[in-house]
Design a protein around this motif. Structure first.
Motif, PDB file in Angstrom:
ATOM      1  N   PHE A  68       0.806  -1.219   0.000  1.00  0.00           N
ATOM      2  CA  PHE A  68       0.000   0.000   0.000  1.00  0.00           C
ATOM      3  C   PHE A  68       0.841   1.271   0.000  1.00  0.00           C
ATOM      4  O   PHE A  68       0.403   2.318  -0.448  1.00  0.00           O
ATOM      5  CB  PHE A  68      -0.971  -0.006   1.192  1.00  0.00           C
ATOM      6  CG  PHE A  68      -0.505   0.754   2.399  1.00  0.00           C
ATOM      7  CD1 PHE A  68      -0.917   2.057   2.617  1.00  0.00           C
ATOM      8  CD2 PHE A  68       0.344   0.171   3.321  1.00  0.00           C
ATOM      9  CE1 PHE A  68      -0.486   2.765   3.730  1.00  0.00           C
ATOM     10  CE2 PHE A  68       0.780   0.854   4.437  1.00  0.00           C
ATOM     11  CZ  PHE A  68       0.361   2.158   4.640  1.00  0.00           C
ATOM     12  N   ASN A  69       2.084   1.204   0.519  1.00  0.00           N
ATOM     13  CA  ASN A  69       2.916   2.406   0.443  1.00  0.00           C
ATOM     14  C   ASN A  69       4.302   2.163  -0.149  1.00  0.00           C
ATOM     15  O   ASN A  69       4.847   3.034  -0.818  1.00  0.00           O
ATOM     16  CB  ASN A  69       3.031   3.103   1.805  1.00  0.00           C
ATOM     17  CG  ASN A  69       3.844   2.323   2.811  1.00  0.00           C
ATOM     18  OD1 ASN A  69       3.938   1.111   2.744  1.00  0.00           O
ATOM     19  ND2 ASN A  69       4.419   3.021   3.764  1.00  0.00           N
ATOM     20  N   LEU A  70       4.894   0.972   0.043  1.00  0.00           N
ATOM     21  CA  LEU A  70       6.247   0.756  -0.464  1.00  0.00           C
ATOM     22  C   LEU A  70       6.313   0.833  -1.978  1.00  0.00           C
ATOM     23  O   LEU A  70       7.350   1.202  -2.537  1.00  0.00           O
ATOM     24  CB  LEU A  70       6.786  -0.603   0.002  1.00  0.00           C
ATOM     25  CG  LEU A  70       6.951  -0.818   1.511  1.00  0.00           C
ATOM     26  CD1 LEU A  70       7.668  -2.135   1.781  1.00  0.00           C
ATOM     27  CD2 LEU A  70       7.723   0.337   2.155  1.00  0.00           C
ATOM     28  N   SER A  71       5.232   0.498  -2.675  1.00  0.00           N
ATOM     29  CA  SER A  71       5.227   0.586  -4.136  1.00  0.00           C
ATOM     30  C   SER A  71       5.520   2.005  -4.620  1.00  0.00           C
ATOM     31  O   SER A  71       6.055   2.195  -5.716  1.00  0.00           O
ATOM     32  CB  SER A  71       3.876   0.129  -4.690  1.00  0.00           C
ATOM     33  OG  SER A  71       3.727  -1.266  -4.563  1.00  0.00           O
ATOM     34  N   PRO A 136      -1.109   7.137   0.184  1.00  0.00           N
ATOM     35  CA  PRO A 136      -0.498   7.271   1.511  1.00  0.00           C
ATOM     36  C   PRO A 136       0.010   8.684   1.737  1.00  0.00           C
ATOM     37  O   PRO A 136       0.509   9.343   0.814  1.00  0.00           O
ATOM     38  CB  PRO A 136       0.649   6.259   1.489  1.00  0.00           C
ATOM     39  CG  PRO A 136       0.937   6.008   0.053  1.00  0.00           C
ATOM     40  CD  PRO A 136      -0.352   6.208  -0.681  1.00  0.00           C
ATOM     41  N   GLY A 137      -0.109   9.151   2.974  1.00  0.00           N
ATOM     42  CA  GLY A 137       0.378  10.475   3.321  1.00  0.00           C
ATOM     43  C   GLY A 137       1.888  10.481   3.533  1.00  0.00           C
ATOM     44  O   GLY A 137       2.530   9.437   3.658  1.00  0.00           O
ATOM     45  N   CYS A 181      -8.746   9.626  -0.542  1.00  0.00           N
ATOM     46  CA  CYS A 181      -8.488   9.179   0.831  1.00  0.00           C
ATOM     47  C   CYS A 181      -6.991   9.226   1.097  1.00  0.00           C
ATOM     48  O   CYS A 181      -6.206   8.637   0.344  1.00  0.00           O
ATOM     49  CB  CYS A 181      -9.011   7.771   1.029  1.00  0.00           C
ATOM     50  SG  CYS A 181      -8.680   7.092   2.667  1.00  0.00           S
ATOM     51  N   ILE A 182      -6.592   9.917   2.132  1.00  0.00           N
ATOM     52  CA  ILE A 182      -5.193   9.979   2.539  1.00  0.00           C
ATOM     53  C   ILE A 182      -4.978   8.929   3.631  1.00  0.00           C
ATOM     54  O   ILE A 182      -5.585   8.994   4.700  1.00  0.00           O
ATOM     55  CB  ILE A 182      -4.812  11.375   3.074  1.00  0.00           C
ATOM     56  CG1 ILE A 182      -5.356  12.483   2.157  1.00  0.00           C
ATOM     57  CG2 ILE A 182      -3.300  11.489   3.253  1.00  0.00           C
ATOM     58  CD1 ILE A 182      -4.889  12.408   0.730  1.00  0.00           C
ATOM     59  N   ASP A 183      -4.132   7.949   3.336  1.00  0.00           N
ATOM     60  CA  ASP A 183      -3.814   6.908   4.317  1.00  0.00           C
ATOM     61  C   ASP A 183      -2.665   7.390   5.194  1.00  0.00           C
ATOM     62  O   ASP A 183      -1.547   7.557   4.716  1.00  0.00           O
ATOM     63  CB  ASP A 183      -3.379   5.618   3.612  1.00  0.00           C
ATOM     64  CG  ASP A 183      -4.535   4.882   2.963  1.00  0.00           C
ATOM     65  OD1 ASP A 183      -5.663   4.993   3.468  1.00  0.00           O
ATOM     66  OD2 ASP A 183      -4.307   4.196   1.956  1.00  0.00           O
ATOM     67  N   GLU A 184      -2.944   7.598   6.477  1.00  0.00           N
ATOM     68  CA  GLU A 184      -1.892   7.990   7.417  1.00  0.00           C
ATOM     69  C   GLU A 184      -1.930   7.108   8.664  1.00  0.00           C
ATOM     70  O   GLU A 184      -2.086   7.596   9.792  1.00  0.00           O
ATOM     71  CB  GLU A 184      -2.023   9.462   7.799  1.00  0.00           C
ATOM     72  CG  GLU A 184      -1.370  10.433   6.825  1.00  0.00           C
ATOM     73  CD  GLU A 184       0.167  10.419   6.870  1.00  0.00           C
ATOM     74  OE1 GLU A 184       0.734   9.472   7.444  1.00  0.00           O
ATOM     75  OE2 GLU A 184       0.783  11.355   6.335  1.00  0.00           O
ATOM     76  N   PRO A 185      -1.790   5.789   8.484  1.00  0.00           N
ATOM     77  CA  PRO A 185      -1.820   4.916   9.668  1.00  0.00           C
ATOM     78  C   PRO A 185      -0.701   5.189  10.662  1.00  0.00           C
ATOM     79  O   PRO A 185      -0.873   4.946  11.860  1.00  0.00           O
ATOM     80  CB  PRO A 185      -1.703   3.507   9.072  1.00  0.00           C
ATOM     81  CG  PRO A 185      -1.098   3.702   7.722  1.00  0.00           C
ATOM     82  CD  PRO A 185      -1.617   5.017   7.240  1.00  0.00           C
TER      83      PRO A 185
END
Length: 342
Positions: A68-71, A136-137, A181-185
């Motif tokens: 979800f973010n490393l790509s 992702p943020g 949608c900003i993903d900031e887990p």
């Protein structure tokens, strides 16, 4: 337009079909046309699964992202993977994702790829279907990058990535993307120990190009690496500072908390629409429509139906496809049951 009461949506990711994983490990045997066709087919499958479940808002399932973010590191120049740091064996944990070195100032001259994903989703999705794109943020994106010669710590890396994400948001807005949608887990994982006011400032500057021009949502969770959480599972530390986020809808895990802090959602509902996790993506218990309806009823004393969206706790990339389809159908059926009551 009247808001949909108890809207049904997803965070972003869906599991890859088995054939897509197999093909991804054998790309050398495929030509460019084969790959393009494969990507379209994977997104079509994701769209089908979501529409068949009855979702009001869908995504492309993040079918072109290997993570979800490393790509996204593949789109950012100045990053070098440190494969030697990665633990190869033993129980799954975040350290198996590895770290990356920064070998030059960070840049993304060709964007981050989300614009192309949105164009594909819009081309393939049914006309009139609610759509959103997730990205992702910058604070979360900075999490697997080692500081070094060019940036001294995670905060400086975050500031370098922030304009790259903001530009992608601006480009999505220009194309008419209806929801981003900003993903900031990482912000929710570390709210208990980091400066939450600093998180708010970072987020608000990141989404500035979309404010008032598209629907902005924010996903907060406690991590989901191969079904494992990483953060301290509590939303209490996010209050009150996260109420200053410039966002239309804020999403929080809740099923994994067993609804222990459901009353705190009332605070969020004072400022935003609220998306609430009512499906456990880390469990292979398949919820029934009645289970979901019971969970929604626990939320309604704190979040009005017209401000409420329901979703899985987190993205579904780590959940088997057969289970994902059953869980999403139950979620949509449970939402319909409670809509009939309210």
């Amino acid at each position: 337009m009247q808001p949909i009461p108890i809207k049904t949506t997803v965070v972003g990711s869906l599991p890859f079909p088995g054939w897509l994983e197999f093909a991804s490990m054998n790309l050398a045997q495929l030509g460019p046309t084969d790959v393009a066709e494969m990507i379209d087919d994977a997104v079509i499958a994701a769209i089908h699964d979501q529409v068949a479940a009855g979702l009001d808002v869908i995504t492309d399932g993040e079918q072109t992202r290997l993570d979800f973010n490393l790509s996204f590191y593949g789109f950012i120049k100045g990053i070098q993977n440190d494969a030697s740091e990665t633990r190869k064996y033993g129980p799954p944990a975040h350290d198996q994702r590895g770290k990356n070195s920064i070998v030059a100032l960070l840049s993304a001259p060709n964007g981050l790829g989300v614009v192309e994903e949105y164009k594909r989703l819009k081309r393939l999705a049914p006309v009139g279907q609610g759509l959103k794109m997730s990205i992702p943020g910058p604070y979360t994106l900075a999490g697997r990058l080692n500081p070094g010669e060019f940036y001294k710590d995670r905060w400086e890396i975050t500031e370098a990535i922030l304009p790259l994400v903001s530009k992608e948001i601006a480009n999505l807005v220009a194309l008419g993307c209806p929801e981003i949608c900003i993903d900031e887990p990482s912000m929710s994982c570390y709210a208990y120990r980091e400066d939450t006011k600093r998180f708010v400032d970072i987020f608000n500057r990141t989404v500035a190009p979309g404010v008032g021009k598209t629907r902005l949502s924010m996903h907060l969770c406690f991590g989901n690496y191969k079904g494992r959480s990483v953060g301290k599972k509590t939303i209490a530390p996010m209050l009150p500072d996260f109420l200053d986020m410039t966002v239309d809808e804020l999403h929080s895990e809740m099923t994994i908390l067993n609804f222990a802090e459901v009353n705190l959602l009332e605070r969020f509902a004072e400022q935003f629409d609220v998306a609430v996790g009512v499906i456990d993506v880390k469990s292979y218990y398949i919820e029934t429509a009645a289970d979901v309806a019971e969970r929604i009823r626990k939320i309604l004393p704190y979040v009005p139906a017209e401000k409420l969206a329901v979703a899985p706790d987190c993205g579904l990339s780590q959940t088997a496809r057969w289970a994902t389809k059953l869980k999403l159908k139950a979620m949509c059926d449970g939402a319909k049951l409670v809509r009939g009551e309210v």
